[in-house]
Design an enzyme around this catalytic site. Sequence first.
Site, mmCIF file in Angstrom:
data_model
loop_
_atom_site.group_PDB
_atom_site.id
_atom_site.type_symbol
_atom_site.label_atom_id
_atom_site.label_comp_id
_atom_site.label_asym_id
_atom_site.label_seq_id
_atom_site.Cartn_x
_atom_site.Cartn_y
_atom_site.Cartn_z
ATOM 1 N NE ARG A 39 -3.534 2.214 2.843
ATOM 2 C CZ ARG A 39 -4.686 2.581 2.309
ATOM 3 N NH1 ARG A 39 -5.258 1.827 1.398
ATOM 4 N NH2 ARG A 39 -5.277 3.704 2.693
ATOM 5 C CG LEU A 81 -4.668 5.298 -1.913
ATOM 6 C CD1 LEU A 81 -3.301 5.148 -1.242
ATOM 7 C CD2 LEU A 81 -5.025 4.013 -2.647
ATOM 8 C CB SER A 82 -11.043 3.683 0.091
ATOM 9 O OG SER A 82 -11.863 4.420 -0.797
ATOM 10 C CB ALA A 83 -10.092 3.080 5.241
ATOM 11 C CE1 TYR A 107 -9.822 1.108 -2.796
ATOM 12 C CE2 TYR A 107 -8.115 1.716 -1.243
ATOM 13 C CZ TYR A 107 -8.875 2.012 -2.353
ATOM 14 O OH TYR A 107 -8.695 3.201 -3.023
#
Length: 362
Positions: free
Chosen positions: A38, A63-65, A69
């Site tokens: 990540r 970016l989502s958490a 995802y």
Amino acid sequence: MGGAVSAGEDNDELIDNLKEAQYIRTELVEQAFRAVDRADYYLEEFKDNAYKDLAWKHGNIHLSAPCIYSEVMEALDLQPGLSFLNLGSGTGYLSSMVGLILGPFGVNHGVELHSDVIEYAKQKLDFFIKTSDSFDKFEFCEPSFVTGNCLEISPDCTQYDRVYCGAGVQKEHEDYMKNLLKVGGILVMPLEEKLTKITRTGPSAWETKKILAVSFAPLIQPNHADSGKSRLVHLPPVAVRSLQDLARIAIRGTIKKIIHQETMSKNGNGLKNPPRFKRRRVRRRRMETIVFLDKEVFASRISNPSDDNNNSEDIEDERREEEETKPSELKPDPPVNFLREKVLSLPLPDPLKYYLLYYREK
């Protein structure tokens, strides 16, 4: 959004936390998350936050958490050879993980509103292909990204097996999203503040499941003020693999099978070496002990084991065990790219070797 699991010290520890909290539940999803670091999708100055279960935004980059995802990946029920459309593809982090599962005969497309984010995603994808050893452990379905508003996709576009939208979808756009799916396909999107899984069970039949409460920025509506006309988004064509590509895929697959057979023979019946202790597991055991004992008393016993004859041997055993694990933690064996080593040892011209390795740097 996020914060459902504790922060990790590295990508593997983050995945351990997601597994423990039951956000990652299947082996395929776990493998994909471990294969793509990540932190590689963060700008350098923000990488300290990469392993926290939090969303990240900088300008147009988002970016989502990790917990979001992982729920998305699990809900999509990905399989090799499927077609995938990522609406709001952003950095390409999710698309790259999906590509590891889809394999060389899948389709992996993304639509992103901001052209600067498309360039960022292409740079990150190129970095992953050229430098990550994970690339050689999988057969990869490389993502293709196009710029445009995902609410303006051309009506003659192909339908997909799996679709994900990374922005909040208004109720009036629900049917539009559903029509992007093939029969039997799965759509995952934030709808009315809930991450929602919709399965197309027939030409006009759907099954809907609410997964969890989320908070996403809403989709940006098309702006036709300049020309008064819609700017249709044309998705990449579904290309047929060239014979040269098919040969490379087949050769790499054969070499991987040979490596696997050799490993099975060396280890005897395929038994693997016992896993090493991880720092996180050692620390977790110590934390559990603190929970059951008084902290101050426990701390004094660590500093002076001889004060308690009953527990001194147990504490000394734990100290020795931690000392034994330190060398492997501090100096882990460097990972070996067996596929690369095998290809480079073959009696082939160098240009062919490099082609088989996708001209990778490592």
